[in-house]
Write an enzyme that holds these catalytic residues in place. Sequence first.
Site, short mmCIF file in Angstrom:
data_model
loop_
_atom_site.label_atom_id
_atom_site.label_comp_id
_atom_site.label_asym_id
_atom_site.label_seq_id
_atom_site.Cartn_x
_atom_site.Cartn_y
_atom_site.Cartn_z
N ARG A 1 0.86 -1.19 0.00
CA ARG A 1 0.00 0.00 0.00
C ARG A 1 0.89 1.23 0.00
NH1 ARG A 1 -3.79 -2.67 -1.50
NH2 ARG A 1 -5.62 -3.24 -0.28
N HIS B 1 -2.13 1.09 -9.35
CA HIS B 1 -2.74 0.11 -8.44
C HIS B 1 -3.46 -1.00 -9.22
CE1 HIS B 1 -4.34 -0.37 -4.09
NE2 HIS B 1 -4.26 -1.55 -4.70
P1 NAP Z 1 -1.69 -11.78 4.63
O1 NAP Z 1 -2.00 -13.15 4.14
O2 NAP Z 1 -2.41 -11.26 5.82
O3 NAP Z 1 -0.11 -11.75 4.92
C1 NAP Z 1 0.50 -10.66 5.50
C2 NAP Z 1 1.96 -10.98 5.79
O4 NAP Z 1 2.57 -9.79 6.32
C3 NAP Z 1 2.13 -12.07 6.84
O5 NAP Z 1 3.27 -12.85 6.55
C4 NAP Z 1 2.34 -11.27 8.11
O6 NAP Z 1 3.11 -11.90 9.11
C5 NAP Z 1 3.15 -10.10 7.58
N1 NAP Z 1 3.06 -8.97 8.50
C6 NAP Z 1 1.96 -8.32 8.94
N2 NAP Z 1 2.29 -7.37 9.83
C7 NAP Z 1 3.64 -7.43 9.95
C8 NAP Z 1 4.57 -6.73 10.74
N3 NAP Z 1 4.20 -5.77 11.59
N4 NAP Z 1 5.88 -7.05 10.61
C9 NAP Z 1 6.27 -8.04 9.78
N5 NAP Z 1 5.44 -8.76 9.00
C10 NAP Z 1 4.13 -8.46 9.09
O7 NAP Z 1 -1.88 -10.70 3.46
P2 NAP Z 1 -1.84 -10.94 1.88
O8 NAP Z 1 -3.12 -11.54 1.40
O9 NAP Z 1 -0.56 -11.64 1.54
O10 NAP Z 1 -1.82 -9.43 1.34
C11 NAP Z 1 -0.79 -8.56 1.71
C12 NAP Z 1 -1.10 -7.15 1.23
O11 NAP Z 1 -0.90 -7.04 -0.18
C13 NAP Z 1 -2.55 -6.69 1.40
O12 NAP Z 1 -2.81 -6.31 2.74
C14 NAP Z 1 -2.59 -5.50 0.47
O13 NAP Z 1 -2.13 -4.36 1.14
C15 NAP Z 1 -1.57 -5.87 -0.61
N6 NAP Z 1 -2.24 -6.11 -1.91
C16 NAP Z 1 -1.96 -5.29 -2.94
C17 NAP Z 1 -2.57 -5.47 -4.18
C18 NAP Z 1 -2.26 -4.60 -5.34
O14 NAP Z 1 -3.02 -4.60 -6.31
N7 NAP Z 1 -1.16 -3.87 -5.34
C19 NAP Z 1 -3.50 -6.52 -4.35
C20 NAP Z 1 -3.75 -7.36 -3.27
C21 NAP Z 1 -3.12 -7.15 -2.04
P3 NAP Z 1 2.58 -13.28 9.81
O15 NAP Z 1 2.86 -14.33 8.77
O16 NAP Z 1 3.40 -13.42 10.99
O17 NAP Z 1 1.11 -13.06 10.06
#
Ligand code: NAP
Length: 308
Positions: free
Chosen positions: A223, A271
């Site tokens: 983000r 995005h």
């Molecule tokens: P997710 O499954 O919730 O995974 C998040 C990861 O980040 C997990 O490994 C988590 O650690 C880690 N994390 C969270 N807080 C942290 C912290 N404070 N320090 C270190 N690591 C941390 O999320 P996801 O589905 O992979 O999606 C991730 C993000 O991608 C979304 O939230 C969104 O912002 C972004 N996204 C962008 C697009 C785009 O079009 N550009 C599209 C989709 C998503 P743990 O494993 O320990 O929980």
Amino acid sequence: MTLLFKVDAERGQLWKALFAEHAPDIPVKLWPDIGDPADVRYLATWAPPENLAQTFPNLEVVFATSAGVDQFDLSQLPPKVRVVRMLDPGIAEGIIQYACFAVLAQHRQIPVYLTQQAERRWQAQPYRAAGQRRVGVMGLGNLGTPVAERLRGFGFALNGWSRSPRQIDGVACFAGPGQLPEFLAQTDILLCLLPLTDDTRGILDHQAFATLPRGASLINLGRGGHLVEADLLAALDSGHLEHAVLDVLNEEPAPAEHPLWNHPKVWLTPHVGAVTRPETAFDVLLANLRRLQASQPMEGEVRRQEGY
Ligand code: NAP
């Protein structure tokens, strides 16, 4: 038991048609035609309307149509309302494609070659094998893990960083704020796939950039709020960072005068890393509704205290 969609009109029609065909027992309404607000139990949206709790007194679940939920002010939702994010396999596929494109472009020095082309300069740069290129993935969740696994196929030296310790074949995993400097210091191409929370806002700042080796590059697919844009500009202009690929910005759409639009070391996309498509997301949403009806845990439910 109405499911209300607050999405753009075209997608709304697609969602409605899919429910009519495959799950006619679930009544669907499309914003702003909400019917009786007291009937609305489920809301599917990217951005919920104001006064959600007052408008829909019997609301049980908000289904985000996105993988991230940072656009929701979770503190404004009544505690009884559950929040579920979208685990559309189409999103993962889109992010994997974008991540591979951007990492390979950095690895093969495409930004340098495009500059050379503009200057009509035919000059090969020194070649580095993939195994000599350290790619660091921040966030090893639903998206970061398959991205790392796909990048593994190219032979990169992979690092990953998450909140809690993870184990992924072929990826050196780091966890928590204590191991962030060690992770960054060993990363030539940094790829952010974190959720935006209080702990991760502004994490891509001057301190992080100074910890990366000279010549490193950044890919932000998380983000805009993860990145301190002024710090990135300073790191690029000083020559410490080589290049950045940004799919997300603090302000979207970026205003015409934004300095990143025509920065020579930045590629910007609006995005589009991945978009939720009803065609692929429908099965995921319906499966969760069926789990809910059977009092089973839903997939992608957000831990509201942790913000992701
Ligand atoms: P997710 O499954 O919730 O995974 C998040 C990861 O980040 C997990 O490994 C988590 O650690 C880690 N994390 C969270 N807080 C942290 C912290 N404070 N320090 C270190 N690591 C941390 O999320 P996801 O589905 O992979 O999606 C991730 C993000 O991608 C979304 O939230 C969104 O912002 C972004 N996204 C962008 C697009 C785009 O079009 N550009 C599209 C989709 C998503 P743990 O494993 O320990 O929980």
